[in-house]
Scaffold this active site. Sequence first.
Site, PDB file in Angstrom:
ATOM      1  CD  GLU A 180     -10.862   5.301   1.611  1.00 55.17           C
ATOM      2  OE1 GLU A 180     -10.572   6.472   1.300  1.00 55.17           O
ATOM      3  OE2 GLU A 180     -10.355   4.296   1.063  1.00 55.17           O
ATOM      4  CE  LYS A 217      -4.458  -1.565   1.530  1.00 57.28           C
ATOM      5  NZ  LYS A 217      -4.237  -2.982   1.908  1.00 57.28           N
ATOM      6  CB  SER A 262      -0.300  -8.279  -1.248  1.00 58.92           C
ATOM      7  OG  SER A 262      -1.078  -9.133  -0.434  1.00 58.92           O
TER       8      SER A 262
END
Length: 400
Positions: A118, A96, A384
């Site tokens: 968010e 991310k 990931s």
Amino acid sequence: MFSATSQGNFSVDESGYYGEFGGAFIPEMLYPNVEELREKYLSIIAQEAFQKEFYELLRQYVGRPTPLYKAEGLSARYGAKIYLKREDLCHTGAHKINNTIGQILLAKALGKNKIIAETGAGQHGVATATVCALMGMECIVYMGKHDTERQKPNVERMRILGTTVVPVTSGSQTLKDATNEAMRHWISHPVDTHYIIGSVVGPHPYPDMVARFQSVISEEIKVQLLKEEGTENPHKVIACVGGGSNAAGAFYHYLDAPEVELIAVEAAGKGVNSGYSAATTALGKPGILHGSRTLLMQTEDGQVVEPYSISAGLDYPGIGPVHAHLFASGRGKFYAVTDEDAMQAGVMLSRTEGIIPAIETAHAIAVLNQLELSSDEIVVINLSGRGDKDLQTYIDWGKY
Ligand SMILES: *Cc1c(COP(=O)(O)O)cnc(C)c1O
């Protein structure tokens, strides 16, 4: 990486669509904010100075390039040459941060000094709080009150990093309510604030922008695989899909190479037809979610169905429009993996390779059980994220 235009059948078109999916379905009040981004993002990220700073931060701060690790134990077990792209080794423990680094530099270039975001499970919130601390920007993260209670460690991480976490008490007090609240904030602060979305979702240009920042994953795979195997192209690239940003990054430079099979793995939860699932392509129909036309899980009359997965990062009722297009066109192959199979794969990877994966990632590992592989096949799995954040879920599951 950042050419000012997109090309190819699976890139976004001029009007923000991937086939019949995408677009920007937003309230009129939000139009100026999104329009400013749409007009400027390509020219900003194509600038040499922008790219220099982006790659420099990825190298020095995030720890890129991440290794492409030949997993011998896993390869022997499944009878193929399996490589793991180690996004779990990125700073903050997942892919991310590639996106939040890109978006904070973009925010700076746009002259913004405040950031909002968010978050559901808190992983994107932490990645955003991290880059805001790094850049000295004020940061507010909206999070459903219910989620703040379920994800206390991430709330405290954000607060330690200097971010204000606002618990949202409307609706079901989860991600969609947090998203609404963030939108509302953005509408009333259009001049000084940038909204960092955490996956390849939202109105155009977000899906394309996030995919470009994450495309560093497949950019590196090509160089690394060439060195290891004498070819840039594996036979298969596998990634889990929540909104779809790690998959979009791992697929990006292979979209127009049809010989590379693109395998996307969704969360089946307790079973695709159990009523507790997040397998969007199996269950979803076209509709509008978070500002774009995509596939989403909905009732007959168009109400969004509450998704379920044991992994917070896959617990999303839709997928990004690029993935809806990959599914509809057949370019991508979509599989679903249950909670139980993912948990078992997480423990299997831990014992076979000494790598405890995030439970999201464990879904991508588990799909190996559903594939027919041959010994000369090269398979790249996008790892990931790491499993530290999921320790309590592993403990509660308990079967190890
Ligand atoms: C958030 C997250 C995901 C899901 O998000 P995508 O946008 O689909 O990549 C997957 N894996 C990890 C480790 C995550 O933190």
